[in-house]
Design a protein around this motif. Structure first.
Motif, PDB file in Angstrom:
ATOM      1  N   PRO A 324       0.751  -1.222   0.053  1.00 35.12           N
ATOM      2  CA  PRO A 324      -0.161  -0.045   0.140  1.00 35.12           C
ATOM      3  C   PRO A 324       0.870   1.479  -0.097  1.00 35.12           C
ATOM      4  N   PHE A 325       2.029   1.422   0.564  1.00 37.02           N
ATOM      5  CA  PHE A 325       2.710   2.430   0.680  1.00 37.02           C
ATOM      6  C   PHE A 325       3.347   2.765  -0.840  1.00 37.02           C
ATOM      7  N   MET A 326       3.711   1.496  -1.195  1.00 39.12           N
ATOM      8  CA  MET A 326       4.148   1.918  -2.890  1.00 39.12           C
ATOM      9  C   MET A 326       3.323   2.346  -3.668  1.00 39.12           C
ATOM     10  N   LEU A 327       2.219   1.770  -3.656  1.00 36.88           N
ATOM     11  CA  LEU A 327       1.036   2.138  -4.544  1.00 36.88           C
ATOM     12  C   LEU A 327       0.469   3.606  -4.225  1.00 36.88           C
ATOM     13  N   LYS A 328       0.399   3.930  -3.122  1.00 33.83           N
ATOM     14  CA  LYS A 328      -0.036   5.287  -2.895  1.00 33.83           C
ATOM     15  C   LYS A 328       0.927   6.491  -2.926  1.00 33.83           C
ATOM     16  N   ASN A 329       2.432   6.101  -2.805  1.00 38.13           N
ATOM     17  CA  ASN A 329       3.346   7.125  -2.995  1.00 38.13           C
ATOM     18  C   ASN A 329       4.244   6.952  -4.260  1.00 38.13           C
ATOM     19  N   SER A 330       4.451   5.876  -4.874  1.00 35.60           N
ATOM     20  CA  SER A 330       5.226   5.718  -5.975  1.00 35.60           C
ATOM     21  C   SER A 330       4.492   4.586  -6.963  1.00 35.60           C
ATOM     22  N   ASP A 331       5.340   3.506  -7.215  1.00 32.44           N
ATOM     23  CA  ASP A 331       4.641   2.235  -7.617  1.00 32.44           C
ATOM     24  C   ASP A 331       5.602   0.978  -7.503  1.00 32.44           C
ATOM     25  N   LEU A 332       5.048  -0.086  -7.861  1.00 30.31           N
ATOM     26  CA  LEU A 332       5.763  -1.453  -7.497  1.00 30.31           C
ATOM     27  C   LEU A 332       7.148  -1.525  -8.000  1.00 30.31           C
ATOM     28  N   PHE A 333       7.710  -0.757  -8.889  1.00 27.78           N
ATOM     29  CA  PHE A 333       9.110  -0.834  -9.210  1.00 27.78           C
ATOM     30  C   PHE A 333       9.854   0.243  -8.513  1.00 27.78           C
ATOM     31  N   GLU A 334       9.440   0.806  -7.589  1.00 24.40           N
ATOM     32  CA  GLU A 334      10.132   1.919  -6.614  1.00 24.40           C
ATOM     33  C   GLU A 334      11.671   1.378  -6.269  1.00 24.40           C
ATOM     34  N   ALA A 335      11.684   0.360  -5.940  1.00 28.32           N
ATOM     35  CA  ALA A 335      13.181  -0.327  -5.245  1.00 28.32           C
ATOM     36  C   ALA A 335      14.042  -0.272  -6.573  1.00 28.32           C
ATOM     37  N   LEU A 336      13.876  -0.224  -7.733  1.00 29.98           N
ATOM     38  CA  LEU A 336      14.824  -0.577  -8.692  1.00 29.98           C
ATOM     39  C   LEU A 336      15.832   0.700  -8.706  1.00 29.98           C
ATOM     40  N   PRO A 337      17.077   0.661  -9.188  1.00 27.73           N
ATOM     41  CA  PRO A 337      17.865   1.519  -9.617  1.00 27.73           C
ATOM     42  C   PRO A 337      17.314   2.615 -10.440  1.00 27.73           C
ATOM     43  N   PRO A 338      17.789   3.869 -10.395  1.00 30.55           N
ATOM     44  CA  PRO A 338      17.318   4.628 -11.182  1.00 30.55           C
ATOM     45  C   PRO A 338      17.312   4.412 -12.634  1.00 30.55           C
TER      46      PRO A 338
END
Length: 691
Positions: A324-338
């Protein structure tokens, strides 16, 4: 042995091993599982206990004598010198010495280099030129006065793997097993106790095998630590190579321009990138560009001639936040390197395996049953890479024409992989295909939905398929059902708009639908707390409790009748107790509520069942709830429902048994304490107003 174990030994004699034996022989030998099982398969492929004990001792002796521990490297070197020849088990790699025009081997644990290797050995085992391979080798020591000549000579070498597999025999033996038995056999083969996993969880585990049966298949798995994401790629197959995400280079992975030698993708079926996630990590842009081209076109080039390869890519890494944190604030790929948090790279992924649905691995989840020697199964899976099963779903279903060619190819590759693993002989039914097709569509939909968040230029795609009846059947991800208030946030919204839209959602409302949604809304609309309707809940989702499911419909009732013929075992009676607790917590202190249970007797231990049910009655004394129970006198009741004197009937296909059983035996888990943190089984609930 269990009935399944007996069946496994009957039809795959010589190719299976008891999986708990690996721990019995491993000791302090740091070797991959497939190395140990290769040895166990040579000496312990039997169900005779005496032979197994003897085989274990033989394998232990082989490891004791021939496995090279780094700390004992000097002792083994001395043994080779004194005896002139010695057999060792070690990880060996080979390189070409251009100055002497000869091949030289390096023994990783033994610590010797420049070991002479003849060209025939290199031609027979070209992987030695790319990276280390576990082998059983005979090493000679021949001292020479010439200081330029190494005294070490590699006489014979045998990579640890099964030489030949009867694939037709494998398919014939597969026909002797039901679908459920076969899935459990595969689960035991990768080391897990099938009873510790739900149906969907088993399929997610087997999904990790798809890169081994599909050429150029790209899968990513991100999730919490400790769920065994890299185990398959490091321990399961001699045809897979696990590398750290930060250690790969263009020459190592693709091609070395200085000598034209192809890299890992040319020699391995699967290249897995461990610890791939990490926002603080950086990647070479040229490497990312070549990877993107290879993932899309199966070719790569560094300014010379284009080259092709068949290796599949698997990316595994840990997430920093919950879903839920990822969906609210970013996306499910947020942990990937830039450099990899890039729409073009992500779009080339065929499937996103939801690592947050896989439980942290614990001791009780490992099997003591029989499974394939992993090297045998690895050879079968490698043979299956030659097959193409992608058109087989079309015999039963039609995938939406509105999805792109890339989406369609991703779904079909996942389907082909699943069918190869579970139905290699092609005897699947329409129901079998539908179950796998839903998971394949969902795995690609997870990628596409997150792409829409990352890059608004990507279209919003409606993932559905049609059956022979022509009915559209839409697919949703589990997190889409579990967190609709966050899942439908649009990337164009600024933080203030997002906060306003999510504040309007009632967190207590359970929203589960398989109907089309208007995704132009920023969040799912709230529903009345009590209304008639039919809802389907997917396996592995969380956030559901008896209070959310039933509470509003039970408010104001003075009599509640629960009919469930399977309140028999301890965990089922515990569910009944939790239902009673929920009623006690919701009712007013001064109210009196009667709860009556109609169930069936446990023919195996009816006395224990009676004692446990009576204990609920006793526990309710003084609580304002009067609990009674009775066995169904007719013995014909199969319905599972809850009926109140306020006019509501709640129909459940599983009764109160909607949660997966927590497997932890010692210590604590939130799932044991809080229903909202338990994973669900697949079930439906129907609310009917009777008057």
């Amino acid at each position: 042995m269990s009935a399944l174990d007996e069946k496994i030994n009957e039809h795959f004699a010589g190719y299976v091993v008891r999986k708990d034996l690996v721990k019995a022989v491993k000791g302090n030998a740091i070797v991959p599982t497939y190395v140990l099982e290769y040895l166990l398969g040579q000496y312990c492929a039997t169900d005779d206990e005496a032979s197994i004990e003897s085989g274990i001792e033989t394998v232990k002796e082989i490891l004791r004598k021939h496995y090279v521990h780094r700390s004992e490297a000097g002792l083994i070197q001395s043994a080779i010198k004194e005896k002139g020849r010695y057999k060792v088990i070690d990880q060996i790699s080979v390189s070409l010495n251009e100055k002497t025009d000869s091949y030289e081997a390096t023994f990783d644990n033994l610590g010797i280099k420049k070991v002479a290797v003849d060209s025939g050995t290199v031609k027979a085992h070209p992987k030695l030129l790319v990276t280390g391979v576990w082998c059983i080798a005979d090493v000679q020591y021949e001292f020479s006065e010439d200081a330029r000549t190494s005294p070490w000579v590699l006489e014979t070498i045998k990579p640890i793997q099964i030489a030949k597999v009867d694939y037709e025999g494998y398919k014939e033996a597969r026909a002797r097993f039901t679908k459920h038995e076969w899935i459990d056999l595969l689960m035991q083969s990768i080391g897990f106790n099938p009873e510790a996993f739900g149906r969907r969880s088993k399929l997610l585990q087997l999904m990790r095998l798809i890169p081994f049966v599909e050429r150029n298949y790209n899968i990513i798995e991100l999730g919490p630590k400790g769920t065994g994401k890299s185990h398959i790629y490091s321990e399961f197959s001699p045809h897979g190579q696990l590398i750290s995400g930060g250690e790969v280079t263009i020459p190592k992975l693709f091609v070395n321009n200085s000598n034209g030698r192809i890299g890992l993708v040319g020699y391995w079926d699967v290249v897995a990138f461990d610890e791939f996630a990490g926002r603080e990590k950086t990647a070479n842009k040229a490497l990312v560009d070549i990877m993107k081209n290879y993932m899309a076109n199966k070719t790569f080039s560094r300014g010379v001639n284009p080259m092709g390869a068949e290796a599949s890519f698997a990316f595994v890494g840990n997430t920093d936040h919950n879903v839920p944190f990822m969906l609210k604030n970013s996306d499910l790929f947020e942990a990937l390197p830039p450099q990899f948090h890039d729409s073009a790279f992500i779009d080339r992924l065929h499937a996103y395996l939801p690592g947050w649905e896989i439980d942290v691995i614990r001791g009780e989840m490992f099997t003591t049953g029989y499974g394939f020697i992993v090297d045998y199964l690895a050879e079968v899976l490698r043979h299956l890479r030659q097959e193409d099963f992608s058109n087989r779903p079309d015999l039963h279903f039609k995938v939406s024409e509105k999805i792109s060619t890339r989406d369609r190819d991703a779904v079909y590759k996942t389907m082909s992989g699943f069918l190869k693993v579970i139905f290699p002989a092609g005897d699947e039914t329409a129901d079998d295909v539908e179950e796998l097709l839903q998971l394949a569509l969902e795995s690609r939909k997870r990628v596409k939905d997150q792409l829409f968040r990352i890059d608004a230029t990507y279209p919003d795609v409606d993932f559905f398929y049609t059956g022979s009846d022509g009915e559209k059947r839409r697919v949703q991800t589990v997190e889409e059902q579990e967190f609709p208030q966050f899942y439908y946030l649009k990337p164009a919204l600024d933080p203030k708009q997002q906060d306003q839209s999510t504040d309007a959602v009632d967190d207590d409302v359970i929203e589960v639908e398989h109907e089309p949604r208007d995704t132009s809304e920023t969040s799912a609309p709230a529903k009345p707390r009590t209304e008639e309707g039919h809802h389907v809940f997917s396996e592995n989702r969380k956030g559901v409790s008896y209070d959310k499911l039933f509470g509003p419909y039970l408010d104001g009732a003075s009599r509640i009748v629960v009919t469930d013929p399977y309140i028999r075992y301890f965990y089922q009676i515990k569910n009944m107790m939790e239902f009673v607790e929920m009623v006690i917590q919701r009712k007013a202190l001064e109210d009196q509520v009667a709860i009556h249970l109609v169930t069936g007797p446990d023919d195996g231990n009816v006395q224990k069942q009676r004692e446990l049910l009576e204990s609920i009655t006793e526990a309710c004394i003084g609580s304002g709830v009067d609990f009674t129970w009775a066995f169904d006198g007719s013995g014909t009741a199969h319905s599972r429902d809850i009926v109140t004197d306020t006019g509501w009937k709640i129909v459940l296909d599983r009764g109160l048994d909607i949660f997966q059983a927590p497997m932890r035996r010692d210590g604590f888990s939130l799932g044991d304490r809080l229903q909202e943190h338990r994973m669900l089984k697949n079930f439906y609930v129907t609310y009917v107003r009777q008057n």
